[in-house]
Design an enzyme around this catalytic site. Structure first.
Site, mmCIF file in Angstrom:
data_model
loop_
_atom_site.group_PDB
_atom_site.id
_atom_site.type_symbol
_atom_site.label_atom_id
_atom_site.label_comp_id
_atom_site.label_asym_id
_atom_site.label_seq_id
_atom_site.Cartn_x
_atom_site.Cartn_y
_atom_site.Cartn_z
ATOM 1 N N GLY A 102 0.830 -1.214 0.000
ATOM 2 C CA GLY A 102 0.000 0.000 0.000
ATOM 3 C C GLY A 102 0.863 1.262 0.000
ATOM 4 N N HIS A 124 9.433 0.106 9.181
ATOM 5 C CA HIS A 124 10.089 -0.936 8.399
ATOM 6 C C HIS A 124 11.018 -0.241 7.401
ATOM 7 C CE1 HIS A 124 10.608 -4.950 7.126
ATOM 8 N NE2 HIS A 124 9.520 -5.162 6.415
HETATM 9 N N1 LIG Z 1 1.797 -5.863 11.439
HETATM 10 C C1 LIG Z 1 2.709 -5.687 12.356
HETATM 11 O O1 LIG Z 1 2.526 -6.052 13.533
HETATM 12 C C2 LIG Z 1 4.018 -4.988 12.022
HETATM 13 C C3 LIG Z 1 5.092 -5.056 12.937
HETATM 14 C C4 LIG Z 1 6.233 -4.286 12.698
HETATM 15 C C5 LIG Z 1 6.300 -3.507 11.554
HETATM 16 N N2 LIG Z 1 5.258 -3.496 10.665
HETATM 17 C C6 LIG Z 1 5.333 -2.609 9.501
HETATM 18 O O2 LIG Z 1 4.380 -1.561 9.723
HETATM 19 C C7 LIG Z 1 3.813 -1.145 8.474
HETATM 20 C C8 LIG Z 1 2.301 -1.323 8.521
HETATM 21 O O3 LIG Z 1 2.024 -2.709 8.584
HETATM 22 P P1 LIG Z 1 0.585 -3.276 9.017
HETATM 23 O O4 LIG Z 1 0.769 -4.757 9.134
HETATM 24 O O5 LIG Z 1 0.067 -2.514 10.152
HETATM 25 O O6 LIG Z 1 -0.246 -2.932 7.702
HETATM 26 P P2 LIG Z 1 -1.639 -3.574 7.238
HETATM 27 O O7 LIG Z 1 -1.369 -4.687 6.299
HETATM 28 O O8 LIG Z 1 -2.447 -3.871 8.438
HETATM 29 O O9 LIG Z 1 -2.264 -2.364 6.403
HETATM 30 C C9 LIG Z 1 -2.524 -1.104 7.016
HETATM 31 C C10 LIG Z 1 -3.601 -0.368 6.257
HETATM 32 O O10 LIG Z 1 -3.146 -0.096 4.947
HETATM 33 C C11 LIG Z 1 -4.292 0.133 4.163
HETATM 34 N N3 LIG Z 1 -3.930 -0.035 2.756
HETATM 35 C C12 LIG Z 1 -3.348 -1.120 2.194
HETATM 36 N N4 LIG Z 1 -3.161 -0.888 0.863
HETATM 37 C C13 LIG Z 1 -3.619 0.346 0.609
HETATM 38 C C14 LIG Z 1 -3.694 1.161 -0.567
HETATM 39 N N5 LIG Z 1 -3.248 0.724 -1.742
HETATM 40 N N6 LIG Z 1 -4.223 2.390 -0.455
HETATM 41 C C15 LIG Z 1 -4.663 2.854 0.736
HETATM 42 N N7 LIG Z 1 -4.620 2.134 1.874
HETATM 43 C C16 LIG Z 1 -4.111 0.894 1.811
HETATM 44 C C17 LIG Z 1 -5.333 -0.853 4.664
HETATM 45 O O11 LIG Z 1 -6.600 -0.223 4.626
HETATM 46 C C18 LIG Z 1 -4.903 -1.146 6.094
HETATM 47 O O12 LIG Z 1 -5.820 -0.658 7.029
HETATM 48 C C19 LIG Z 1 4.508 -1.990 7.415
HETATM 49 O O13 LIG Z 1 5.635 -1.278 6.979
HETATM 50 C C20 LIG Z 1 4.937 -3.237 8.179
HETATM 51 O O14 LIG Z 1 5.996 -3.923 7.580
HETATM 52 C C21 LIG Z 1 4.127 -4.208 10.875
HETATM 53 MG MG LIG Z 2 7.948 -7.586 9.264
#
Ligand SMILES: NC(=O)c1ccc[n+]([C@@H]2O[C@H](COP(=O)([O-])OP(=O)(O)OC[C@H]3O[C@@H](n4cnc5c(N)ncnc54)[C@H](O)[C@@H]3O)[C@@H](O)[C@H]2O)c1
Ligand SMILES: [Mg+2]
Ligand SMILES: CC(C)(O)[C@@H](O)C(=O)O
Ligand SMILES: [Mg+2]
Length: 350
Positions: A102, A124
């Site tokens: 995204g 990240h």
């Molecule tokens: N999930 C985790 O616990 C975790 C842990 C550490 C780091 N991260 C990092 O944090 C960041 C967020 O990860 P996440 O897992 O919370 O994300 P996620 O997959 O939950 O997505 C977050 C939001 O992005 C939105 N989204 C996705 N594609 C989109 C698009 N094309 N246009 C508009 N909105 C869009 C969705 O509506 C969703 O609510 C990433 O960089 C990930 O690598 C995540």
């Molecule tokens: Mg990761």
């Protein structure tokens, strides 16, 4: 920074005692933080920031489940909850927490919302490090910082609520204002980190992609399935195979590892178990070394990124992902797991 001896290697870490919340609040008092994306990390970080007294707004696509969840969590449309670009324009610190695919899709729009002196914050290194694939090249007149919780967004919140904290890494990629480091550490503390260890965007993404594909998730799922299937092939019942593979690990032994390390867990099992585990650990280690070598190479050369972006950018990605997760949930092993969990005394009472 506190100097800590990590097994003979001295490293510097920033703890919440040494960088107290009050200091973080002071550094952030004139900032507006926009959490862009309310998926897994978004809620954890946004709610902790808000509870810690930081001015925080959320930017999320209107109308979907994540928007509704932000409303349910107390973010008010038009006041503290906005469509993505509107939130990004209002903010001085843009927390870019859309899914990694995204982030790529939205980057041209987010880039256009950045003002000189803003801070662009990631959890990240993915977008910036694999810029040849993501196209994410921040303009020179903003700070680019990272605080990456080493755990799920759910735990970022639950640890905060139970008074502990998650460990996070931090990194500064670009310091335009001269304040990038203090902004980064203040954000790291304010999202609820118990301590922060320093890294670079590159080291964060290489280790993170390796860890989740490896021991933390991919390898764990693979070895559990292999052992469960082995026991089933040899006539053991599902409950026996599941208990001996997963339930005992999560309910007993891994808790001992968490408390006091691997030797402590070994020390609290029978001498029979110790002997066998000590003999077999190197065999398993040697068997997986070639797989881990291939994994790290695939992370480093960008193949993992290519795969993530290919699959997760497809329009039907959500349906396909749900089908894969559904297949796991419906497998005998994890249905057995559901039955075993329901039998835990605390669940039986409900
Ligand atoms: N999930 C985790 O616990 C975790 C842990 C550490 C780091 N991260 C990092 O944090 C960041 C967020 O990860 P996440 O897992 O919370 O994300 P996620 O997959 O939950 O997505 C977050 C939001 O992005 C939105 N989204 C996705 N594609 C989109 C698009 N094309 N246009 C508009 N909105 C869009 C969705 O509506 C969703 O609510 C990433 O960089 C990930 O690598 C995540
Ligand atoms: Mg990761
Ligand atoms: C929680 C994890 C696995 O540590 C994170 O890296 C993620 O991508 O969700
Ligand atoms: Mg991780």
């Amino acid at each position: 920074m506190a100097k800590i001896d990590f097994g003979g290697v001295m490293e510097e870490v920033v703890t919440s005692e040494e960088f107290p919340l009050e200091k973080a609040r002071t550094i952030l008092e004139n900032e507006v933080v926009a959490v862009i994306g309310y998926g897994v990390q978004g809620p954890g970080q946004a709610l902790n920031l808000r509870d810690n007294g930081v001015r925080v707004i959320v930017g999320q696509r209107e109308g979907g489940a994540s928007w509704d969840r932000a409303v349910a969590d107390g973010f008010v449309p038009g006041k503290t909850l906005f469509p993505i670009e509107e939130a990004a324009r209002k903010a001085t610190i843009i927390q870019y927490l859309l899914s990694d695919a995204g982030q790529v899709a939205m980057w041209p729009k987010i880039k256009a919302c950045l003002n000189e002196g803003d801070a662009l914050y990631f959890s990240h290194g993915f977008g910036v490090v694999y810029k040849d694939q993501t196209g994410i090249v921040p303009p020179e007149n903003v700070d680019v910082i990272l605080a990456a919780p080493k755990g799920s967004g759910r735990t970022v919140r639950t640890n905060f609520l139970d008074g502990s904290g998650i460990n996070s890494s931090f990194a500064v990629f670009q310091d335009f204002t001269g304040r990038a480091r203090e902004r980064c550490l203040a954000m790291g503390i304010a999202i609820g980190s118990g301590y922060l260890f320093e890294t670079t965007f590159e080291r964060e993404v290489y280790s993170d992609l390796t860890g989740e594909r490896g021991v933390l998730m991919g390898c764990l799922a693979g070895v559990m399935e292999a052992q469960y299937d082995l026991l089933r092939r040899h006539g053991h019942s599902p409950s026996e195979a599941f208990n001996e593979t997963v339930e005992e690990l999560t309910q007993s032994l891994i808790r001992l590892v968490a408390e006091n390390g691997m030797d402590w867990m070994f020390a609290n099992t029978s001498t029979t178990a110790q002997r066998g585990a000590l003999d077999w650990a190197p065999r398993f280690r040697d068997a997986v070394i070639p797989v881990f070598d291939r994994l790290y190479e695939s992370v480093k050369n960008g193949d993992e990124t290519r795969r993530v972006l290919d699959v997760n950018s497809a329009p039907d990605y959500r349906e396909k992902l749900n089908a894969e997760l559904d297949a796991i949930r419906k497998s005998e092993m994890w249905r057995a797991g559901s039955a075993v969990r329901a039998l835990r005394p605390e669940n039986r009472k409900q």
